[in-house]
Scaffold this motif. Sequence first.
Motif, PDB file in Angstrom:
ATOM      1  N   PHE A 143       0.815  -1.213   0.000  1.00  0.00           N
ATOM      2  CA  PHE A 143       0.000   0.000   0.000  1.00  0.00           C
ATOM      3  C   PHE A 143       0.851   1.265   0.000  1.00  0.00           C
ATOM      4  O   PHE A 143       0.365   2.332  -0.376  1.00  0.00           O
ATOM      5  N   GLY A 144       2.107   1.150   0.403  1.00  0.00           N
ATOM      6  CA  GLY A 144       3.014   2.277   0.252  1.00  0.00           C
ATOM      7  C   GLY A 144       3.240   2.588  -1.216  1.00  0.00           C
ATOM      8  O   GLY A 144       3.272   3.754  -1.629  1.00  0.00           O
ATOM      9  N   LYS A 156      10.986   7.015  -3.718  1.00  0.00           N
ATOM     10  CA  LYS A 156      10.960   6.906  -2.265  1.00  0.00           C
ATOM     11  C   LYS A 156      10.747   5.460  -1.842  1.00  0.00           C
ATOM     12  O   LYS A 156      10.237   4.637  -2.600  1.00  0.00           O
ATOM     13  N   ASN A 157      11.114   5.170  -0.604  1.00  0.00           N
ATOM     14  CA  ASN A 157      10.879   3.850  -0.037  1.00  0.00           C
ATOM     15  C   ASN A 157       9.391   3.713   0.293  1.00  0.00           C
ATOM     16  O   ASN A 157       8.854   4.530   1.048  1.00  0.00           O
ATOM     17  N   PRO A 158       8.701   2.692  -0.243  1.00  0.00           N
ATOM     18  CA  PRO A 158       7.257   2.576  -0.006  1.00  0.00           C
ATOM     19  C   PRO A 158       6.894   2.383   1.460  1.00  0.00           C
ATOM     20  O   PRO A 158       5.837   2.839   1.903  1.00  0.00           O
ATOM     21  N   ILE A 159       7.763   1.724   2.222  1.00  0.00           N
ATOM     22  CA  ILE A 159       7.475   1.540   3.651  1.00  0.00           C
ATOM     23  C   ILE A 159       7.508   2.882   4.365  1.00  0.00           C
ATOM     24  O   ILE A 159       6.620   3.198   5.166  1.00  0.00           O
ATOM     25  N   ASN A 160       8.520   3.692   4.067  1.00  0.00           N
ATOM     26  CA  ASN A 160       8.601   5.020   4.673  1.00  0.00           C
ATOM     27  C   ASN A 160       7.412   5.885   4.273  1.00  0.00           C
ATOM     28  O   ASN A 160       6.895   6.669   5.081  1.00  0.00           O
ATOM     29  N   TYR A 161       6.983   5.719   3.031  1.00  0.00           N
ATOM     30  CA  TYR A 161       5.846   6.503   2.564  1.00  0.00           C
ATOM     31  C   TYR A 161       4.563   6.068   3.262  1.00  0.00           C
ATOM     32  O   TYR A 161       3.708   6.898   3.591  1.00  0.00           O
ATOM     33  N   PHE A 162       4.440   4.777   3.503  1.00  0.00           N
ATOM     34  CA  PHE A 162       3.279   4.259   4.239  1.00  0.00           C
ATOM     35  C   PHE A 162       3.281   4.806   5.661  1.00  0.00           C
ATOM     36  O   PHE A 162       2.234   5.217   6.185  1.00  0.00           O
ATOM     37  N   VAL A 163       4.434   4.810   6.303  1.00  0.00           N
ATOM     38  CA  VAL A 163       4.537   5.343   7.666  1.00  0.00           C
ATOM     39  C   VAL A 163       4.163   6.829   7.682  1.00  0.00           C
ATOM     40  O   VAL A 163       3.537   7.320   8.624  1.00  0.00           O
ATOM     41  N   GLN A 164       4.534   7.536   6.618  1.00  0.00           N
ATOM     42  CA  GLN A 164       4.133   8.939   6.507  1.00  0.00           C
ATOM     43  C   GLN A 164       2.609   9.063   6.488  1.00  0.00           C
ATOM     44  O   GLN A 164       2.041   9.964   7.105  1.00  0.00           O
ATOM     45  N   GLU A 165       1.964   8.125   5.792  1.00  0.00           N
ATOM     46  CA  GLU A 165       0.496   8.117   5.764  1.00  0.00           C
ATOM     47  C   GLU A 165      -0.067   7.838   7.152  1.00  0.00           C
ATOM     48  O   GLU A 165      -1.107   8.385   7.543  1.00  0.00           O
ATOM     49  N   MET A 166       0.590   6.974   7.921  1.00  0.00           N
ATOM     50  CA  MET A 166       0.171   6.704   9.295  1.00  0.00           C
ATOM     51  C   MET A 166       0.210   7.989  10.122  1.00  0.00           C
ATOM     52  O   MET A 166      -0.725   8.290  10.882  1.00  0.00           O
ATOM     53  N   ASN A 167       1.271   8.743   9.953  1.00  0.00           N
ATOM     54  CA  ASN A 167       1.401   9.998  10.695  1.00  0.00           C
ATOM     55  C   ASN A 167       0.394  11.042  10.231  1.00  0.00           C
ATOM     56  O   ASN A 167      -0.104  11.841  11.040  1.00  0.00           O
ATOM     57  N   ASN A 168       0.092  11.033   8.939  1.00  0.00           N
ATOM     58  CA  ASN A 168      -0.933  11.947   8.425  1.00  0.00           C
ATOM     59  C   ASN A 168      -2.287  11.658   9.064  1.00  0.00           C
ATOM     60  O   ASN A 168      -3.029  12.577   9.442  1.00  0.00           O
ATOM     61  N   LYS A 169      -2.614  10.374   9.181  1.00  0.00           N
ATOM     62  CA  LYS A 169      -3.886   9.991   9.794  1.00  0.00           C
ATOM     63  C   LYS A 169      -3.908  10.366  11.274  1.00  0.00           C
ATOM     64  O   LYS A 169      -4.950  10.780  11.807  1.00  0.00           O
TER      65      LYS A 169
END
Length: 302
Positions: A143-144, A156-169
């Motif tokens: 999903f990243g 970008k690293n998809p895992i890091n991008y996913f974690v960014q989405e976690m922080n956005n939420k």
Amino acid sequence: MNSNHIRLKAKSEEGKQSQRLQQLKSAFLIGNDEKVLTPRLTAKSWIIIDSNNGDVFYSFNENQRREIASITKIMTFYVVQNMCKTMNVQTNNTYAEVSLQASQVGGTTADLLKGDVLSIEDLFYGLMLPSGNDAAMAFAENFGIYAMYQDKIKGKNPINYFVQEMNNKAKDLKMTQTTYANPHGLNNKNNLSSAYDVAKLCNQLLKDEFFKKVVNTKIHFCTIQDEEGFTRDAMWENTNKLLYQGFRGIKTGNTSVAGPCLASYYQTNNRSFTIVILGCRNQEDRWSETMQLLQWCLSQIQ
């Protein structure tokens, strides 16, 4: 002599009452509401809130920032679920593949192997029941990549991008004490939240029937296809022992830094409670202390 005897007896009774009061005080401590004696627990922080409206019943150090171990996976679930809704994904017939990196992550796992293919729906169960760090990584990778594609981001690293989405939420939900550093909750000094923020996130997800179904499931069976095209059956058992004592979820967590943690959901005929305890002394205390908080809360509001 009779009058002296009466006075001595009264003094002795007063001493007994004082002793009982001291015993009572040793079992309780003053919570954030200084007028309320709350149970003395080993948990470093805890909170009880109304699952329907978010009102705080009682709490202790509820805004203390701490590592939260696998309770992190609640946000992983939330992010993936929101992406699925945005994509209009049918989770029962859309599949994810497990990478080598995901299969090799340490800690608790769903026993996924490199090249395994399973439905998104089953992966949700693998994330929450056995607390699969491999499932969390598989979600973050798959999903990243989707989130990067949607945002037209490359390199970008998809895992890091996913974690960014976690922080956005987390920001969207005004979880002001929360920052995520990974999708699974393994030790990381930057993966922090609070009992209050966790409870707030839980209440958001308890509005969703599928989430409630997953976290209330004791055992889940599924079929996984391996990289050679063969299939095998998997069985995942929920790590939450309180499901056998009337609770309906939500998530366990435990690392050497965070300590044993537990987010719980309990519903009676006319009341429902979200209870979060972080940093208990040992694994067993998180069960008994959650139960103690529930029973104490029920006695207070009746």
